[in-house]
Design an enzyme around this catalytic site. Structure first.
Site, PDB file in Angstrom:
ATOM      1  N   LEU A   4     -27.063   5.646  25.596  1.00 42.86           N
ATOM      2  CA  LEU A   4     -25.963   5.824  24.994  1.00 42.86           C
ATOM      3  C   LEU A   4     -25.258   4.229  24.380  1.00 42.86           C
ATOM      4  O   LEU A   4     -24.711   3.899  24.547  1.00 42.86           O
ATOM      5  CB  LEU A   4     -24.625   5.748  26.004  1.00 42.86           C
ATOM      6  CG  LEU A   4     -24.437   6.881  26.827  1.00 42.86           C
ATOM      7  CD1 LEU A   4     -22.831   7.710  27.249  1.00 42.86           C
ATOM      8  CD2 LEU A   4     -24.621   7.955  25.381  1.00 42.86           C
ATOM      9  N   HIS A   5     -27.027   3.700  23.331  1.00 41.34           N
ATOM     10  CA  HIS A   5     -26.534   2.522  22.886  1.00 41.34           C
ATOM     11  C   HIS A   5     -25.630   2.150  21.930  1.00 41.34           C
ATOM     12  O   HIS A   5     -24.500   1.078  22.218  1.00 41.34           O
ATOM     13  CB  HIS A   5     -28.081   2.267  22.012  1.00 41.34           C
ATOM     14  CG  HIS A   5     -29.091   2.491  22.312  1.00 41.34           C
ATOM     15  ND1 HIS A   5     -30.171   1.782  23.380  1.00 41.34           N
ATOM     16  CD2 HIS A   5     -30.246   3.080  22.301  1.00 41.34           C
ATOM     17  CE1 HIS A   5     -31.180   2.129  23.978  1.00 41.34           C
ATOM     18  NE2 HIS A   5     -30.981   2.811  23.134  1.00 41.34           N
ATOM     19  N   ASP A   6     -25.203   3.262  21.056  1.00 38.13           N
ATOM     20  CA  ASP A   6     -23.827   3.042  20.358  1.00 38.13           C
ATOM     21  C   ASP A   6     -23.234   3.888  20.721  1.00 38.13           C
ATOM     22  O   ASP A   6     -21.732   2.766  20.404  1.00 38.13           O
ATOM     23  CB  ASP A   6     -24.649   4.095  18.772  1.00 38.13           C
ATOM     24  CG  ASP A   6     -25.760   3.346  17.595  1.00 38.13           C
ATOM     25  OD1 ASP A   6     -25.923   1.960  18.824  1.00 38.13           O
ATOM     26  OD2 ASP A   6     -25.818   3.686  16.504  1.00 38.13           O
TER      27      ASP A   6
END
Ligand code: BDR
Ligand code: CA
Length: 326
Positions: free
Chosen positions: A250-252
């Protein structure tokens, strides 16, 4: 009062999840979304933003503007193999029981002007209050800087998903995707004296969503939004399994969550530069972590998130996703 937010993005599966998180969060009011070429060409990114807005059926729509179609000086490197050729997990694959396409094309409704113009207009309209979350290559921010650096400097916070500071990259051994795609833009934005908070791979890699956690959460709030999330994340989970990430990273969404609640991460003030010249090191984030007295180093130009409360973030993310789906 909700904080006015502008999201600059290249959807992208995890970008779309970040958008859903933002719209389910009462702390912020999403005033504008600007798109930038990155995971897929910019027209697709814009179509994907409009798709998310169409599924959400919001009573109040944010302004949407299309931004840069390519990096400042280089050709676009995209990531269809990660996000699907359409950037949203190849949605054309899905049809309803009667055989009709579940996701027919959406007509984009765009604000006048381009992405960098809308960033500057929002900076002026929400003088000193605007929080910008940048989830793709920093091309639009660099162009906004070039057009009116003083106005851009009036924003309250700039939260950027990008870079790999003390860990390996995800495109090359040393570079993270957003910085790799447009290193010149990242370098200029980092040098600009903006109130920048960097959310690098060092922390986003620790926020991995499992299919079972997502399914369990969506089962509690069935409906078209839950169906949409389930459909567009399929490809992301497949990539996560192939690449050994063990789920969807879940980078963003983490960057967006830090805009909502900065206490999710612990940060260090550092000087970070971006490598634009090297053939092996294109887009590398070079952070000065030498244990030297401050006067022997360049002053910090950003705060870098170096650790994260991943459990608290994942709980917040799933709770808000369910809220979005009701
Ligand atoms: C970043 O690269 C993109 O593929 C993701 O959307 C995220 O913004 C992670 O390196
Ligand atoms: Ca992104």
């Amino acid at each position: 009062m909700a904080i006015p937010l502008l999201i600059d993005t290249d959807p992208g599966i995890d970008d779309a999840l970040a958008l859903l998180l933002a719209f389910a969060s009462p702390e912020v009011s999403v005033e504008a979304i600007t798109t930038v070429a990155g995971n897929v060409p910019v027209e697709r990114c814009t179509a994907n933003v409009c798709r998310v807005l169409e599924v959400l059926k919001l009573s109040r729509q944010p302004l949407v503007a299309q931004g840069a179609s390519k990096p400042l000086v280089r050709s676009l490197v995209s990531a269809g193999h990660v996000h699907g050729e359409d950037g949203l997990g190849d949605l054309h694959r899905f049809s309803d029981a009667d055989g009709s396409p579940r996701y027919p094309p959406v007509e984009p409704r765009l604000a006048p002007g381009d992405g960098p113009d809308l960033i500057l207009e929002c900076a002026a309209r929400f003088d000193g209050e605007l929080v910008v979350v940048a989830l793709g290559p920093l091309t639009n921010l660099a162009l906004a800087l070039q057009r009116d650096s003083r106005r851009l400097a009036s924003i309250r916070r700039l939260v950027v998903m990008g870079g790999a500071v003390a860990c390996p990259g995800n495109v090359t051994p040393v570079a993270e995707f957003n910085f790799y795609v447009d290193p010149e833009a990242a370098a200029r934005v980092l040098q600009a004296g903006l109130p920048l908070e960097l959310i690098p791979l060092d922390v986003t890699r620790q926020t991995v969503l499992s299919r079972s956690a997502l399914d369990g959460s969506l089962a509690a709030c069935p409906g078209p939004i839950a169906q949409f999330v389930s459909d567009f994340t399929l490809k992301g989970f497949a990539f996560g399994a192939d690449s050994g990430e063990g789920g969807l990273t879940l980078h963003d969404p983490l960057a967006l969550a830090v805009a909502l609640d900065p206490s999710l991460v612990s940060s260090e003030a550092l000087h970070v530069a971006v490598e634009c010249g090297g053939s092996l090191t294109r887009g590398m984030a070079v952070a000065d972590r030498r244990p030297l007295p401050a006067q022997h180093k360049r002053p910090p130009n950003c705060r870098v998130a170096m650790s994260v409360d991943a459990c608290r973030f994942l709980a917040l993310f799933l709770d808000r996703l369910c809220r979005a789906s009701r």
